[in-house]
Design an enzyme around this catalytic site. Structure first.
Site, PDB file in Angstrom:
ATOM      1  NE  ARG A 104     -23.004 -45.484 -14.363  1.00 26.67           N
ATOM      2  CZ  ARG A 104     -22.590 -44.234 -14.569  1.00 26.67           C
ATOM      3  NH1 ARG A 104     -23.390 -43.380 -15.182  1.00 26.67           N
ATOM      4  NH2 ARG A 104     -21.398 -43.850 -14.157  1.00 26.67           N
ATOM      5  CD  GLU A 163     -13.684 -42.535 -18.246  1.00 34.71           C
ATOM      6  OE1 GLU A 163     -13.129 -43.346 -17.485  1.00 34.71           O
ATOM      7  OE2 GLU A 163     -14.795 -42.027 -18.018  1.00 34.71           O
ATOM      8  CG  HIS A 183     -14.084 -44.879  -9.708  1.00 32.20           C
ATOM      9  ND1 HIS A 183     -13.580 -45.631 -10.736  1.00 32.20           N
ATOM     10  CD2 HIS A 183     -15.447 -44.931  -9.836  1.00 32.20           C
ATOM     11  CE1 HIS A 183     -14.567 -46.135 -11.452  1.00 32.20           C
ATOM     12  NE2 HIS A 183     -15.712 -45.728 -10.928  1.00 32.20           N
ATOM     13  CG  ASP A 232     -12.600  -9.417   2.959  1.00 35.04           C
ATOM     14  OD1 ASP A 232     -12.275 -10.474   3.529  1.00 35.04           O
ATOM     15  OD2 ASP A 232     -12.197  -8.298   3.307  1.00 35.04           O
ATOM     16  NE  ARG A 246      -4.002  -2.059   2.206  1.00 35.33           N
ATOM     17  CZ  ARG A 246      -3.980  -3.349   2.497  1.00 35.33           C
ATOM     18  NH1 ARG A 246      -2.883  -3.865   2.990  1.00 35.33           N
ATOM     19  NH2 ARG A 246      -5.039  -4.103   2.304  1.00 35.33           N
TER      20      ARG A 246
END
Length: 817
Positions: A514, A676, A708, A207, A129
């Site tokens: 599934r 993959e 996984h 913030d 600053r």
């Protein structure tokens, strides 16, 4: 154009990613890239204290005169490195030595000088600053130093004070140049050449206190640090039946405290924008926590923002909160002040992706800037990078503080982004035992079911739905193991306390698979009727979308399906059509980043090693593509683009070129990210062996399959917060559609197509999409959406690695380097 970037004010994770992105994109756009050390103070000091020999750069990489390169390749090669990257990164630049940054505050940097920066916290170029810059004399000296180095564009990353300083600097620039010329410090030619200054701002603040943007750089990582602490404290609090009071940062903005409360399962929060409504906040807090303890809750978490106040603007301090809990409720209470640990640590995935995209937009904004265009701030709304007038954002931000001082808390909340207010209202709905019961005839039995593969945030979404139901008088029904579990009557009613600790749990507490309802649609309808299911919330991926489609079409034959049904997308693959985010995708990216950081560390230690990293994702390349951007991968392969022999040939040539151009003995380990199922022929093993063979003496190759591991682990705070927000929206949707059905005759109720819908995030808004409408935007065969928003990121990730620019270099050119 010469573009400089500086970081000012407090540091935050992601600032290094900003610098890296600005430097790389500027060079790729044909510009020179510079960094300003120590913020505005560095601009004022300039390079006047440095001795002349300190300006000698490492010998640049020179191509032969007949080298076959286009303009961008030429600029990249001649701006590849200037030798100060390690001095900046290692913090050794201020020490005298053979080469030093001592006395040099405005430093030219190259493409490779910033490599690897985005994975580190803080800011390597320093921040400060500067009181001197606030004076006219300081800004005059800063202008002189910029003109001296020929810099005519500036990227500032900091808070509202830093951005205001940037706008003042730009506004005064013509007068500053005029003064420098009249004093004889610069020539008329230089004054004309630098008549205007281009400035753009990016917000770096943990913030998240800037208006007109959803997120500031560093805030997501700070939230990660806080939630990690809460997760660790939760186990201790529960074991000892203790209360913990956590103080988090946020002097003027309660975002961290609020989102930590939502993501961490807090009982009570204190934020500046919305003090407790009761005259005595002590009574209000104790009454809330006492009710929680009465139903059997063993732990208590209270989060206090450092700027928290009561209705009369009196500060609320963590120690006082602790004393109240101890004296009034007799709780064994501890205080934890997280302090600057919130700022530190490696940036999370979002704090790598967001600064990179914003840094790219910042350079584009500078290139398009005119003397009459305003200074812009680069922000984000939902998933869209935005440009907004810088001072408008600053003024609205300061208006929040003014509204708080005037005790106009409603106005203060309105100045925050809409998600802030929604998050606060959501926190109240899921954290307290207050009742807002709807009329008895409007109450529902709501079934909650998980579908497809597990994803981070599923449990948090379920917890929010259950607590919303209980608050409004509905009955939440858990369906275990999807439609298989429904057929086997694996259902039970969930309780408020029973889901209390689900927020931080990964995987699926309900169980998931599934199996689609088409396995026996008639039996499914019978179970709906038997268990009197009046509303359905499915949380899952493409299978949930498919199931909703089947159930909606089944309404033609089965009256039991004429109920409101909602799908909340949750899948690490992020392959649900029309939505830009799915629950679990952020958690998965963070798992990918953690793994790849470790892998790249190994690869870089070996100096000349390439790792082929295989990711999950099915036939959707989201994880691989966005993960490549977050990890700095050199190449990425996805099912959407596929792999062919010509592509592999070009990519091998690129890697050879890239390693040839590395400084001798300083080669970098590099990543290749592969989905993959990007190719059935060119598998990960084949690619690794091919690269090893073709790399010869230049580089070695290894492979790693993450598998996984990308599904498991603790859900990220972003996924938790998003889960709560979207789940509550889903419950409100079910209520609304149920009320419409009640207006029809009980004997002939027919739900409209709109009552079976998916909640989606599109650009800067949330939208409900009827499932039938969704089909037109889905690639049903490949189980993914059409034209996803992230499709261009593959090219961006590879561009930041230099692939398009270096791929055309010929071997004969490299031989002469």
């Amino acid at each position: 154009m010469k573009i400089a970037v500086l970081t000012s004010g407090g540091d935050s994770a992601g600032m290094n990613a900003v610098v890296r992105a600005v430097v790389k994109v500027a060079i790729l756009k044909g510009c020179e890239a510079w960094v300003v050390r120590e913020g505005y103070e560095g601009l004022v000091r300039g390079n006047t204290e440095a001795s002349s020999e300190q300006f000698i750069d490492d010998e640049p990489v020179n191509l032969p005169d007949n080298a076959s390169t286009d303009g961008s390749s030429f600029n990249l090669i001649h701006n590849l490195r200037f030798g100060d990257g390690d001095l900046l990164k290692d913090g050794t630049g201020d020490h005298p030595g053979t080469r030093s940054l001592k006395g040099r505050y405005i430093v030219r940097v190259g493409f490779d000088d910033v490599r690897g920066w985005f994975a580190e916290g803080g800011t390597f170029i320093g921040t400060a600053r500067s009181k001197t810059f606030r004076t006219p004399e300081g800004r005059l000296q800063a202008a002189y130093n910029m003109v001296k180095e020929g810099i005519d564009a500036l990227v500032v990353c900091g808070g509202d004070g830093s951005l205001t300083g940037a706008d003042v600097f730009r506004a005064e620039w013509p007068k500053l140049i005029e003064s420098l010329q009249s004093e004889g410090r610069i020539t008329m030619e230089k004054a004309q050449l630098h008549a205007h200054l281009r400035i753009v701002g990016l917000v770096g603040s943990i913030d998240n206190d800037m208006s007109m943007t959803d997120l500031t750089i560093g805030a997501p990582t700070a939230l990660h640090r806080i939630c990690e602490a809460i997760d660790n404290i939760n186990s201790t609090a529960s074991s000892h039946s203790r209360a913990f009071v956590l103080e988090v940062m946020g002097r003027h903005c309660g975002w961290l405290a609020l989102l930590a409360g939502v993501s961490g399962g807090a009982d009570f929060i204190f934020i500046p924008e919305r003090p407790p409504t009761a005259e005595s906040w002590e009574d209000q807090m104790c009454e809330c926590i006492h009710r929680h303890r009465e139903v059997g809750k063993r732990k208590t978490i209270v989060i206090v923002a450092e700027g928290a106040i009561d209705r009369n603007l009196n500060p609320i301090k963590a120690d006082h909160v602790k004393d109240v809990l101890t004296e009034r409720l007799g709780l064994d209470t501890r205080v934890t002040t997280l302090g600057h640990t919130q700022r530190g640590g490696r940036p999370c995935a979002y704090d790598r992706i967001l600064p990179t995209l914003q840094g790219m937009e910042a350079v584009e904004t500078l290139l398009e800037a005119t003397p009459t265009s305003p200074s812009y701030m680069i922000g984000i709304r939902e998933n869209k990078i935005t440009r907004v007038p810088l001072m408008e954002a600053v003024e609205m931000t300061r208006a929040v503080s003014a509204a708080i001082e005037a005790k106009d808390f409603e106005k203060a909340m309105s100045y925050r982004d809409p998600e802030f207010k929604e998050s606060f209202e959501g926190f109240l709905k899921i954290s307290t035992l207050d009742q807002e019961k709807v009329p008895e005839e409007q109450r529902m039995r709501v079934a909650v079911m998980h579908m497809g593969a597990p994803a981070g945030g599923m449990n948090a979404a379920t917890r929010a739905a259950v607590r919303y139901c209980i608050r409004h008088g509905h009955t939440p029904i858990a369906v275990h193991n999807g439609f298989r579990g429904l057929l086997d009557d694996e259902i039970h009613e969930l309780s408020w306390l029973g889901v209390d600790s689900w927020t931080a749990r990964g995987g699926s507490e309900l169980g998931t698979n599934r199996t689609l309802p088409s396995v026996d649609l008639g039996a499914i309808a019978s179970k709906f009727q038997e268990h009197q299911i009046q509303g359905l919330l499915m949380i899952g991926g493409f299978e949930a979308f498919n199931s909703l489609l089947i159930l909606e079409e089944g309404r033609k034959h089965y009256p039991a399906f004429h109920i409101p049904m909602a799908h909340l997308p949750a899948t690490i693959s992020n392959n649900v059509p029309m939505t830009e985010w799915s629950l679990g995708s952020d958690t998965s990216l963070n798992a990918l980043v953690d793994a790849c950081d470790a892998i790249k560390q190994s690869a870089s230690a070996s100096r000349n090693r390439v790792f082929v990293v295989e990711t999950q994702g099915g036939k959707c390349g989201y994880i691989a593509t966005v993960g490549a951007l977050a990890t700095g991968a050199s190449l990425v392969y996805t099912p959407e683009q596929g792999i062919d022999l010509d592509t592999l040939r070009r990519d091998v040539r690129f890697l050879k070129t890239r390693y040839t151009l590395d400084a001798k003995g300083r080669s970098e380990g590099r990543l290749v990210i592969k989905n993959e199922v990007a190719s059935q022929v060119y598998t990960t093993d084949v690619m690794q062996k091919m690269l090893k063979e073709e790399g010869g003496t230049l580089f070695d190759a290894r492979s790693a399959s993450l598998g996984h591991t990308l599904q498991g682990g603790v859900p990220s705070p972003m996924d938790r917060a998003r889960a709560v927000r979207l789940s509550l929206k889903c419950m409100a949707f079910l209520e609304r559609e149920h009320a419409k059905l009640l207006q029809q005759s009980s004997k002939s109720r027919h739900a409209t197509p709109d009552s079976a819908a998916i909640i989606t995030i599109q650009s800067s808004s949330l939208k409900w999409v009827p499932v039938q409408e969704m089909v037109a935007h889905a690639d049903m065969q490949n189980r993914r959406g059409r034209n996803p928003w992230w499709s261009g990121i593959k090219e961006l990730a590879e561009t930041l690695a230099g692939r398009p620019q270096l791929i055309g270099l010929h071997a004969k050119d490299l031989a002469q380097l």
